[in-house]
Design a protein around this motif. Structure first.
Motif, PDB file in Angstrom:
ATOM      1  N   UNK A 129      70.280 -10.032  13.295  1.00  0.00           N
ATOM      2  CA  UNK A 129      69.930 -10.136  11.878  1.00  0.00           C
ATOM      3  C   UNK A 129      68.574  -9.518  11.565  1.00  0.00           C
ATOM      4  N   UNK A 130      67.825  -9.133  12.588  1.00  0.00           N
ATOM      5  CA  UNK A 130      66.426  -8.757  12.385  1.00  0.00           C
ATOM      6  C   UNK A 130      66.266  -7.368  11.779  1.00  0.00           C
ATOM      7  N   UNK A 131      67.045  -6.402  12.236  1.00  0.00           N
ATOM      8  CA  UNK A 131      66.823  -5.006  11.844  1.00  0.00           C
ATOM      9  C   UNK A 131      68.048  -4.384  11.185  1.00  0.00           C
ATOM     10  N   UNK A 132      68.765  -5.145  10.372  1.00  0.00           N
ATOM     11  CA  UNK A 132      69.924  -4.592   9.680  1.00  0.00           C
ATOM     12  C   UNK A 132      69.479  -3.610   8.600  1.00  0.00           C
ATOM     13  N   UNK A 133      70.279  -2.578   8.338  1.00  0.00           N
ATOM     14  CA  UNK A 133      69.937  -1.614   7.289  1.00  0.00           C
ATOM     15  C   UNK A 133      69.881  -2.266   5.912  1.00  0.00           C
ATOM     16  N   UNK A 134      69.154  -1.626   5.014  1.00  0.00           N
ATOM     17  CA  UNK A 134      68.958  -2.150   3.665  1.00  0.00           C
ATOM     18  C   UNK A 134      70.282  -2.437   2.974  1.00  0.00           C
ATOM     19  N   UNK A 135      71.230  -1.509   3.061  1.00  0.00           N
ATOM     20  CA  UNK A 135      72.501  -1.655   2.355  1.00  0.00           C
ATOM     21  C   UNK A 135      73.293  -2.850   2.871  1.00  0.00           C
ATOM     22  N   UNK A 136      73.266  -3.080   4.177  1.00  0.00           N
ATOM     23  CA  UNK A 136      73.983  -4.218   4.741  1.00  0.00           C
ATOM     24  C   UNK A 136      73.347  -5.531   4.327  1.00  0.00           C
ATOM     25  N   UNK A 172      61.272 -10.258  -4.976  1.00  0.00           N
ATOM     26  CA  UNK A 172      61.773  -9.714  -3.715  1.00  0.00           C
ATOM     27  C   UNK A 172      61.942 -10.820  -2.683  1.00  0.00           C
ATOM     28  N   UNK A 173      62.696 -10.497  -1.625  1.00  0.00           N
ATOM     29  CA  UNK A 173      62.794 -11.390  -0.478  1.00  0.00           C
ATOM     30  C   UNK A 173      62.807 -10.573   0.804  1.00  0.00           C
ATOM     31  N   UNK A 174      62.527 -11.254   1.892  1.00  0.00           N
ATOM     32  CA  UNK A 174      62.478 -10.600   3.205  1.00  0.00           C
ATOM     33  C   UNK A 174      63.018 -11.531   4.268  1.00  0.00           C
ATOM     34  N   UNK A 175      63.771 -10.965   5.201  1.00  0.00           N
ATOM     35  CA  UNK A 175      64.209 -11.661   6.422  1.00  0.00           C
ATOM     36  C   UNK A 175      64.000 -10.720   7.599  1.00  0.00           C
ATOM     37  N   UNK A 176      63.356 -11.221   8.655  1.00  0.00           N
ATOM     38  CA  UNK A 176      63.317 -10.468   9.902  1.00  0.00           C
ATOM     39  C   UNK A 176      62.285  -9.370   9.981  1.00  0.00           C
ATOM     40  N   UNK A 177      62.684  -8.246  10.616  1.00  0.00           N
ATOM     41  CA  UNK A 177      61.839  -7.074  10.847  1.00  0.00           C
ATOM     42  C   UNK A 177      60.605  -7.369  11.711  1.00  0.00           C
ATOM     43  N   UNK A 178      60.653  -8.427  12.504  1.00  0.00           N
ATOM     44  CA  UNK A 178      59.519  -8.749  13.356  1.00  0.00           C
ATOM     45  C   UNK A 178      58.382  -9.441  12.633  1.00  0.00           C
ATOM     46  N   UNK A 179      58.593  -9.748  11.350  1.00  0.00           N
ATOM     47  CA  UNK A 179      57.576 -10.467  10.593  1.00  0.00           C
ATOM     48  C   UNK A 179      57.425 -11.874  11.179  1.00  0.00           C
ATOM     49  N   UNK A 180      56.189 -12.300  11.367  1.00  0.00           N
ATOM     50  CA  UNK A 180      55.913 -13.571  12.020  1.00  0.00           C
ATOM     51  C   UNK A 180      55.813 -13.457  13.526  1.00  0.00           C
ATOM     52  N   UNK A 181      56.102 -12.259  14.062  1.00  0.00           N
ATOM     53  CA  UNK A 181      56.000 -11.996  15.503  1.00  0.00           C
ATOM     54  C   UNK A 181      55.025 -10.861  15.791  1.00  0.00           C
TER      55      UNK A 181
END
Length: 327
Positions: free
Chosen positions: A269-276, A84-93
């Protein structure tokens, strides 16, 4: 136990250190990931250094990107062993991030690691490449195509800028790169830029309207640079704004928008929907020359991340920094 960068704040003392944490200290989440690689982004630099108050909760593990293997899951989409990978969603903040050997997060924040990519390659691309692709997709939705004319990329030596140039050039666009480091011109031309300009042409206060130059632009700088980019964009052109390296202010007028019909697109870029997210990453796999990643990227150990974060903010880093959290 696992290694992690940990940010702590006690009264006036703000400190980031490399330490060992216990699994019991992990925040709530329905998926536990054994992290293989993370990255250093501009926001990570701000968090680690404390130069800007981007961290909302303490203590905090920084790192807005991560790639790895699912170790445990209570989420219907993922099972043990999934990559898996992750970008954004407030992670690290607001939630512990990827600059650690282990992370526990909401499965809804993750996407499957594309089969075409290794974890290291995914982090070489990271939020920077993903954001560049979101900018390109937004410009395309507003009618941009190579025959419309030149596309300007500001902050060209940074992560977003480097990937924006590479993606645009590979799709047949003529790219102008704006940089504060003219000595890096060969690097930018290697990525695909056809013209290099000094950032000083755009970074100072300018006129409400300037000569029409570009059909579109991808801007990661903000402030006077973004204002001048809009003022210099051709009639019915489009600007995608995704960063604030120069500043959060926007000292512009409405002239480009009401006299030339210029469109300014904000890229979140932080809270884009999964499909996007999945669509953007699939396009990155097919439209990015993965062989260029070595030119764009350098790898460091987790123990080197604090010093590298300060270098990043001081403009001493070209392209991307990938962090091997296991060395």
């Amino acid at each position: 136990m696992f290694k992690a960068l940990l940010i702590e704040k006690n009264e006036d003392l703000y400190q980031t250190r490399l330490t060992e944490l216990d699994d019991s200290q992990l925040p709530e989440g329905d998926v536990t990931v054994r992290v293989e690689f993370s990255t250093l982004n501009y926001k990570d630099g701000l968090a680690i250094s404390g130069r800007s108050p981007v961290v909302r909760r303490f203590p905090m593990v920084p790192g807005i990107d991560l790639a790895g293997v699912v170790e445990a899951s209570n989420h219907t989409r993922y099972k043990t062993g999934d990559r898996v990978l992750l970008n954004g969603w407030g992670v690290g903040e607001t939630h512990w991030g990827g600059l650690a050997q282990k992370a526990q997060l909401k499965g809804d924040w993750l996407i499957p690691l594309p089969d075409q990519l290794s974890a290291r390659q995914a982090m070489a691309i990271g939020t920077a490449g993903y954001t560049a692709m979101l900018c390109l997709m937004a410009l395309e939705r507003h009618g941009l195509s190579p025959e419309r004319g030149e596309v300007l990329v500001t902050g060209a030596n940074g992560g977003v800028g480097s990937f924006a140039i590479a993606l645009l050039a590979r799709l047949g666009y003529s790219v102008t790169a704006s940089t504060g480091r003219p000595a890096e011109a060969d690097y930018l031309k290697q990525l695909g830029a056809s013209t290099i300009i000094d950032r000083s042409e755009l970074s100072n206060p300018g006129r409400p309207l300037a000569a029409e130059r570009w059909a579109a632009a991808i801007d990661s700088v903000g402030s006077h640079t973004l204002a001048n980019v809009c003022a210099s964009t051709r009639a019915d052109g489009t600007v995608a704004a995704c960063g604030l390296a120069q500043g959060m202010d926007f000292p512009a007028t409405v002239a480009p928008f009401i006299l030339r019909g210029v469109s300014l697109l904000g890229i979140n870029s932080v809270t884009r929907p999964h499909e996007e997210r999945v669509a953007a990453w699939q396009r990155l796999c097919s439209e990015l020359d993965l062989a260029q990643l070595d030119d764009i990227t350098r790898e460091i150990a987790l123990s080197e991340a604090i010093d590298a974060a300060n270098d990043l903010l001081d403009g001493k880093v070209r392209g991307r920094v990938v962090v091997d959290v296991n060395r």
